[in-house]
Write a protein that holds these residues in place. Structure first.
Motif, PDB file in Angstrom:
ATOM      1  N   ARG A  65       0.843  -1.201   0.000  1.00  0.00           N
ATOM      2  CA  ARG A  65       0.000   0.000   0.000  1.00  0.00           C
ATOM      3  C   ARG A  65       0.877   1.251   0.000  1.00  0.00           C
ATOM      4  O   ARG A  65       0.634   2.186  -0.759  1.00  0.00           O
ATOM      5  CB  ARG A  65      -0.920  -0.013   1.224  1.00  0.00           C
ATOM      6  N   THR A  66       1.920   1.264   0.832  1.00  0.00           N
ATOM      7  CA  THR A  66       2.849   2.392   0.894  1.00  0.00           C
ATOM      8  C   THR A  66       3.531   2.619  -0.454  1.00  0.00           C
ATOM      9  O   THR A  66       3.796   3.752  -0.839  1.00  0.00           O
ATOM     10  CB  THR A  66       3.909   2.139   1.988  1.00  0.00           C
ATOM     11  N   GLU A  67       3.785   1.530  -1.175  1.00  0.00           N
ATOM     12  CA  GLU A  67       4.428   1.632  -2.482  1.00  0.00           C
ATOM     13  C   GLU A  67       3.448   1.999  -3.598  1.00  0.00           C
ATOM     14  O   GLU A  67       3.842   2.131  -4.747  1.00  0.00           O
ATOM     15  CB  GLU A  67       5.107   0.308  -2.828  1.00  0.00           C
ATOM     16  N   GLY A  68       2.155   2.140  -3.265  1.00  0.00           N
ATOM     17  CA  GLY A  68       1.171   2.563  -4.256  1.00  0.00           C
ATOM     18  C   GLY A  68       0.407   1.442  -4.944  1.00  0.00           C
ATOM     19  O   GLY A  68      -0.338   1.689  -5.895  1.00  0.00           O
ATOM     20  N   PHE A  69       0.538   0.220  -4.457  1.00  0.00           N
ATOM     21  CA  PHE A  69      -0.214  -0.887  -5.035  1.00  0.00           C
ATOM     22  C   PHE A  69      -1.649  -0.855  -4.525  1.00  0.00           C
ATOM     23  O   PHE A  69      -1.917  -0.393  -3.416  1.00  0.00           O
ATOM     24  CB  PHE A  69       0.444  -2.229  -4.709  1.00  0.00           C
ATOM     25  N   SER A  70      -2.577  -1.365  -5.344  1.00  0.00           N
ATOM     26  CA  SER A  70      -3.986  -1.292  -4.963  1.00  0.00           C
ATOM     27  C   SER A  70      -4.704  -2.635  -4.951  1.00  0.00           C
ATOM     28  O   SER A  70      -5.782  -2.745  -4.373  1.00  0.00           O
ATOM     29  CB  SER A  70      -4.732  -0.341  -5.907  1.00  0.00           C
ATOM     30  N   GLU A  71      -4.146  -3.658  -5.564  1.00  0.00           N
ATOM     31  CA  GLU A  71      -4.788  -4.975  -5.628  1.00  0.00           C
ATOM     32  C   GLU A  71      -3.764  -6.072  -5.345  1.00  0.00           C
ATOM     33  O   GLU A  71      -2.607  -5.961  -5.712  1.00  0.00           O
ATOM     34  CB  GLU A  71      -5.391  -5.231  -7.013  1.00  0.00           C
ATOM     35  N   MET A  72      -4.244  -7.138  -4.709  1.00  0.00           N
ATOM     36  CA  MET A  72      -3.404  -8.305  -4.446  1.00  0.00           C
ATOM     37  C   MET A  72      -4.162  -9.534  -4.900  1.00  0.00           C
ATOM     38  O   MET A  72      -5.369  -9.656  -4.670  1.00  0.00           O
ATOM     39  CB  MET A  72      -3.096  -8.406  -2.954  1.00  0.00           C
ATOM     40  N   TYR A  73      -3.454 -10.428  -5.561  1.00  0.00           N
ATOM     41  CA  TYR A  73      -4.030 -11.677  -6.052  1.00  0.00           C
ATOM     42  C   TYR A  73      -3.239 -12.853  -5.511  1.00  0.00           C
ATOM     43  O   TYR A  73      -2.056 -12.735  -5.184  1.00  0.00           O
ATOM     44  CB  TYR A  73      -3.992 -11.726  -7.584  1.00  0.00           C
ATOM     45  N   LEU A  74      -3.892 -14.014  -5.464  1.00  0.00           N
ATOM     46  CA  LEU A  74      -3.216 -15.259  -5.111  1.00  0.00           C
ATOM     47  C   LEU A  74      -4.089 -16.417  -5.562  1.00  0.00           C
ATOM     48  O   LEU A  74      -5.246 -16.228  -5.950  1.00  0.00           O
ATOM     49  CB  LEU A  74      -2.953 -15.342  -3.597  1.00  0.00           C
ATOM     50  N   SER A  75      -3.545 -17.601  -5.512  1.00  0.00           N
ATOM     51  CA  SER A  75      -4.298 -18.826  -5.770  1.00  0.00           C
ATOM     52  C   SER A  75      -3.993 -19.807  -4.665  1.00  0.00           C
ATOM     53  O   SER A  75      -2.884 -19.820  -4.122  1.00  0.00           O
ATOM     54  CB  SER A  75      -3.888 -19.452  -7.109  1.00  0.00           C
ATOM     55  N   CYS A  76      -4.985 -20.625  -4.325  1.00  0.00           N
ATOM     56  CA  CYS A  76      -4.733 -21.695  -3.365  1.00  0.00           C
ATOM     57  C   CYS A  76      -5.505 -22.936  -3.797  1.00  0.00           C
ATOM     58  O   CYS A  76      -6.441 -22.863  -4.590  1.00  0.00           O
ATOM     59  CB  CYS A  76      -5.062 -21.281  -1.941  1.00  0.00           C
ATOM     60  N   SER A  77      -5.088 -24.048  -3.284  1.00  0.00           N
ATOM     61  CA  SER A  77      -5.681 -25.328  -3.659  1.00  0.00           C
ATOM     62  C   SER A  77      -7.169 -25.354  -3.330  1.00  0.00           C
ATOM     63  O   SER A  77      -7.587 -24.953  -2.236  1.00  0.00           O
ATOM     64  CB  SER A  77      -4.975 -26.463  -2.925  1.00  0.00           C
ATOM     65  N   SER A  78      -7.953 -25.847  -4.279  1.00  0.00           N
ATOM     66  CA  SER A  78      -9.398 -25.926  -4.070  1.00  0.00           C
ATOM     67  C   SER A  78      -9.762 -26.881  -2.931  1.00  0.00           C
ATOM     68  O   SER A  78     -10.828 -26.760  -2.332  1.00  0.00           O
ATOM     69  CB  SER A  78     -10.094 -26.359  -5.356  1.00  0.00           C
ATOM     70  N   THR A  79      -8.875 -27.825  -2.610  1.00  0.00           N
ATOM     71  CA  THR A  79      -9.169 -28.804  -1.560  1.00  0.00           C
ATOM     72  C   THR A  79      -8.598 -28.415  -0.196  1.00  0.00           C
ATOM     73  O   THR A  79      -8.812 -29.122   0.779  1.00  0.00           O
ATOM     74  CB  THR A  79      -8.623 -30.193  -1.948  1.00  0.00           C
ATOM     75  N   ASP A  80      -7.893 -27.292  -0.126  1.00  0.00           N
ATOM     76  CA  ASP A  80      -7.285 -26.851   1.134  1.00  0.00           C
ATOM     77  C   ASP A  80      -8.201 -25.840   1.817  1.00  0.00           C
ATOM     78  O   ASP A  80      -8.028 -24.626   1.683  1.00  0.00           O
ATOM     79  CB  ASP A  80      -5.900 -26.257   0.875  1.00  0.00           C
ATOM     80  N   SER A  81      -9.183 -26.347   2.553  1.00  0.00           N
ATOM     81  CA  SER A  81     -10.164 -25.469   3.194  1.00  0.00           C
ATOM     82  C   SER A  81      -9.514 -24.559   4.236  1.00  0.00           C
ATOM     83  O   SER A  81      -9.955 -23.424   4.438  1.00  0.00           O
ATOM     84  CB  SER A  81     -11.292 -26.283   3.823  1.00  0.00           C
ATOM     85  N   HIS A  82      -8.460 -25.026   4.885  1.00  0.00           N
ATOM     86  CA  HIS A  82      -7.760 -24.204   5.875  1.00  0.00           C
ATOM     87  C   HIS A  82      -7.152 -22.976   5.200  1.00  0.00           C
ATOM     88  O   HIS A  82      -7.301 -21.852   5.696  1.00  0.00           O
ATOM     89  CB  HIS A  82      -6.687 -25.028   6.596  1.00  0.00           C
ATOM     90  N   ALA A  83      -6.455 -23.172   4.089  1.00  0.00           N
ATOM     91  CA  ALA A  83      -5.829 -22.045   3.377  1.00  0.00           C
ATOM     92  C   ALA A  83      -6.888 -21.089   2.840  1.00  0.00           C
ATOM     93  O   ALA A  83      -6.740 -19.864   2.951  1.00  0.00           O
ATOM     94  CB  ALA A  83      -4.955 -22.556   2.240  1.00  0.00           C
ATOM     95  N   ARG A  84      -7.954 -21.632   2.282  1.00  0.00           N
ATOM     96  CA  ARG A  84      -9.007 -20.774   1.749  1.00  0.00           C
ATOM     97  C   ARG A  84      -9.642 -19.933   2.869  1.00  0.00           C
ATOM     98  O   ARG A  84      -9.911 -18.742   2.691  1.00  0.00           O
ATOM     99  CB  ARG A  84     -10.060 -21.605   1.028  1.00  0.00           C
ATOM    100  N   ARG A  85      -9.849 -20.524   4.020  1.00  0.00           N
ATOM    101  CA  ARG A  85     -10.407 -19.803   5.170  1.00  0.00           C
ATOM    102  C   ARG A  85      -9.403 -18.762   5.687  1.00  0.00           C
ATOM    103  O   ARG A  85      -9.779 -17.633   6.026  1.00  0.00           O
ATOM    104  CB  ARG A  85     -10.784 -20.793   6.269  1.00  0.00           C
ATOM    105  N   PHE A  86      -8.117 -19.131   5.745  1.00  0.00           N
ATOM    106  CA  PHE A  86      -7.073 -18.196   6.180  1.00  0.00           C
ATOM    107  C   PHE A  86      -7.111 -16.930   5.330  1.00  0.00           C
ATOM    108  O   PHE A  86      -7.153 -15.815   5.843  1.00  0.00           O
ATOM    109  CB  PHE A  86      -5.684 -18.856   6.093  1.00  0.00           C
ATOM    110  N   TRP A  87      -7.104 -17.099   4.003  1.00  0.00           N
ATOM    111  CA  TRP A  87      -7.089 -15.940   3.109  1.00  0.00           C
ATOM    112  C   TRP A  87      -8.411 -15.174   3.166  1.00  0.00           C
ATOM    113  O   TRP A  87      -8.409 -13.942   3.144  1.00  0.00           O
ATOM    114  CB  TRP A  87      -6.728 -16.369   1.693  1.00  0.00           C
ATOM    115  N   ALA A  88      -9.518 -15.877   3.253  1.00  0.00           N
ATOM    116  CA  ALA A  88     -10.824 -15.204   3.345  1.00  0.00           C
ATOM    117  C   ALA A  88     -10.901 -14.349   4.609  1.00  0.00           C
ATOM    118  O   ALA A  88     -11.427 -13.226   4.580  1.00  0.00           O
ATOM    119  CB  ALA A  88     -11.953 -16.227   3.314  1.00  0.00           C
ATOM    120  N   ASN A  89     -10.349 -14.841   5.702  1.00  0.00           N
ATOM    121  CA  ASN A  89     -10.342 -14.083   6.955  1.00  0.00           C
ATOM    122  C   ASN A  89      -9.451 -12.851   6.892  1.00  0.00           C
ATOM    123  O   ASN A  89      -9.516 -11.999   7.779  1.00  0.00           O
ATOM    124  CB  ASN A  89      -9.908 -14.978   8.121  1.00  0.00           C
TER     125      ASN A  89
END
Length: 114
Positions: A65-89
């Motif tokens: 944000r300090t560097e002027g970026f406005s969006e962040m993207y990533l991908s995670c395994s569709s079967t890794d519910s823990h990772a998906r919940r981590f990122w959603a939180n």
């Protein structure tokens, strides 16, 4: 085949004392100038579940944000519910895009950081 210029790839180490406890690999200014992609987040097993991953994500987003970026993207395994919940939180939402590979399906996620 395209590749990223070295100036776009960023590797961040996070330390407790002198011990490396977490690592983030990302590409800046891709797919657009004000966007970044987290390719990898690793937190040492003995430091997981203690809020360190959340701190790493927060520090990384604050820095971008300090560097002027406005969006962040990533991908995670569709079967890794823990990772998906981590990122959603942490404010990431699934885009609906899924990349299918031989042995894994990756769910795309994004969030605003401005």
């Amino acid at each position: 085949m395209n590749h990223f210029p070295p100036s776009q790839k960023c590797n961040l180490g996070f330390f407790v004392g002198t011990q490396l406890v977490a690592y983030v690999e990302m590409v800046k200014a891709y797919p657009e100038d004000r966007c970044a992609i987290i390719g990898l987040l690793i937190v040492k097993k003995q430091h997981q579940g203690k809020g360190l991953g959340s701190q790493v994500v927060s520090l990384t987003l604050d820095n971008l944000r300090t560097e002027g970026f406005s969006e962040m993207y990533l991908s995670c395994s569709s079967t890794d519910s823990h990772a998906r919940r981590f990122w959603a939180n942490r404010g990431f939402v699934e885009t609906g895009d899924v990349d299918e590979y031989d042995d894994i399906s990756l769910v795309a996620m994004e969030r605003s950081i401005s």
